[in-house]
Design an enzyme around this catalytic site. Sequence first.
Site, short mmCIF file in Angstrom:
data_model
loop_
_atom_site.label_atom_id
_atom_site.label_comp_id
_atom_site.label_asym_id
_atom_site.label_seq_id
_atom_site.Cartn_x
_atom_site.Cartn_y
_atom_site.Cartn_z
N THR A 131 0.81 -1.21 0.00
CA THR A 131 0.00 0.00 0.00
C THR A 131 0.85 1.27 0.00
OG1 THR A 131 -1.53 1.25 1.41
CG2 THR A 131 -0.09 -0.27 2.54
N ASP A 132 0.24 2.35 -0.49
CA ASP A 132 0.93 3.65 -0.41
C ASP A 132 1.00 4.18 1.02
OD1 ASP A 132 -1.76 4.30 -0.07
OD2 ASP A 132 -1.84 5.78 -1.69
N GLU A 133 0.19 3.60 1.92
CA GLU A 133 0.14 4.14 3.29
C GLU A 133 1.45 3.99 4.04
OE1 GLU A 133 -3.29 3.50 5.64
OE2 GLU A 133 -4.65 3.60 3.93
N TYR A 192 -2.12 -0.39 11.00
CA TYR A 192 -2.23 -1.09 9.70
C TYR A 192 -1.01 -0.79 8.83
CZ TYR A 192 -3.36 -1.59 4.75
OH TYR A 192 -3.29 -1.89 3.42
N LYS A 210 2.01 -3.26 7.45
CA LYS A 210 2.31 -3.47 6.03
C LYS A 210 3.77 -3.08 5.75
CE LYS A 210 -0.03 -4.56 3.04
NZ LYS A 210 -0.38 -5.92 2.49
#
Length: 354
Positions: free
Chosen positions: A134-136, A160, A164
């Site tokens: 993810t970009d997060e 989260y 990741k």
Amino acid sequence: MTILVTGGAGFIGSNFVLDWLAGSDEPVVNLDKLTYAGNKENLASLEGDQRHIFVHGDIGDAALISRLLVEHKPRAVLNFAAESHVDRSIHGPEDFIQTNIVGTFHLLESVRAYWNAFSSDTERNDFRFLHVSTDEVYGSLSRTDPAFSETNRYEPNSPYSASKAASDHLVRAYHHTYGLPVLTTNCSNNYGPYHFPEKLIPLCILNALQGKDLPIYGDGQQIRDWLYVKDHCSAIRRVLEGGRLGEVYNVGGWNEKANLDVVNDLCSILDELQPRADGNSYSTQISFVKDRAGHDRRYAIDASKLEKELGWKPAETFETGIRKTVQWYLDNQPWVDNISSGAYKDWVNKQYAV
Ligand code: NAD
Ligand code: DAU
């Protein structure tokens, strides 16, 4: 030849499996734990299809993974399985640590043993482990910062995204330390069919139609970069076939939008396709609520590496993708009803058994 997909009963994983088998006869072994987010009904159209082998299980179950690898001999493992919802990670991070970090570690260990046991260098060189991320992991941008590139520092802000980020680091380390042929994709916010209605877009479509409030966290000016899920799937296929080993590819649709604008767009489309009985706009159901803790202000993805190296381009703009999405939810009332009532869990007990 076969591929092994993990998390293929979830939102993106099920779209990927359906798209894969629509374009190829190469079988898919689909391993999914069927958490609350796993929905076998997403795969209903594959019932009886010999090319789809569904296995109910956990990526952290080393014995199961090892058995599946030896039995099916996949040429690639694609890891979609994860706990994926930021709000849930804030309220209870443990499952996120367990699946996203510990589970990915066990999966990598099983895959490494399988890969090491190949009898030829050709087989070893041809194998791929593709990790879907993810970009997060890159943290949050100000309004004027450039979009995230693959060289941005990792600065995850939620349990989260931290989990990741940890899994991404493990994947990277298995390449550098053991030579495992890995690829990582970091994608922006997806939307489209089969999206579990805890996430902003499906939640607001369903709430609007059910006459409920459309909850906007804080001022609604947080920005996300939206990508139609089928475009994410095509990017993953492209990276799987052509990505350079050990490399990271950002995936995004160049569609930055503030949350409030996204919800207003949804309301306008619904006003047109299924107007409210009282003639008022669905936007009157918008309700500003308490902000998410540690809410990231802006994500934006620079996908130029993927575009230049592998020639990938998204097929949908936000305008075309969001219209298709709203129409899909209107056209798939039984799916919506089964999710809303919890009956979707009955699919665990249905044919192509657990
Ligand atoms: P999802 O929550 O809809 O689906 C996750 C799937 O993984 C579910 O079917 C669930 O049952 C399964 N799963 C969970 N724990 C498991 C375990 N321990 N073993 C086996 N299966 C397990 O998630 P999604 O939105 O489809 O996201 C898929 C992947 O893409 C995730 O890794 C996520 O981090 C990543 N991602 C998502 C987005 C997005 O916008 N949704 C964007 C970028 C990256
Ligand atoms: O950026 C990629 C990420 O996108 C993925 O890695 C995650 O798995 C995926 O869930 C998604 O995370 P977000 O937190 O951005 O998605 P969500 O739909 O939960 O929220 C989108 C934005 O809308 C976010 O700024 C929070 C806000 N929001 C969300 C909900 C559920 C609201 O304002 N109201 C809501 O009710």
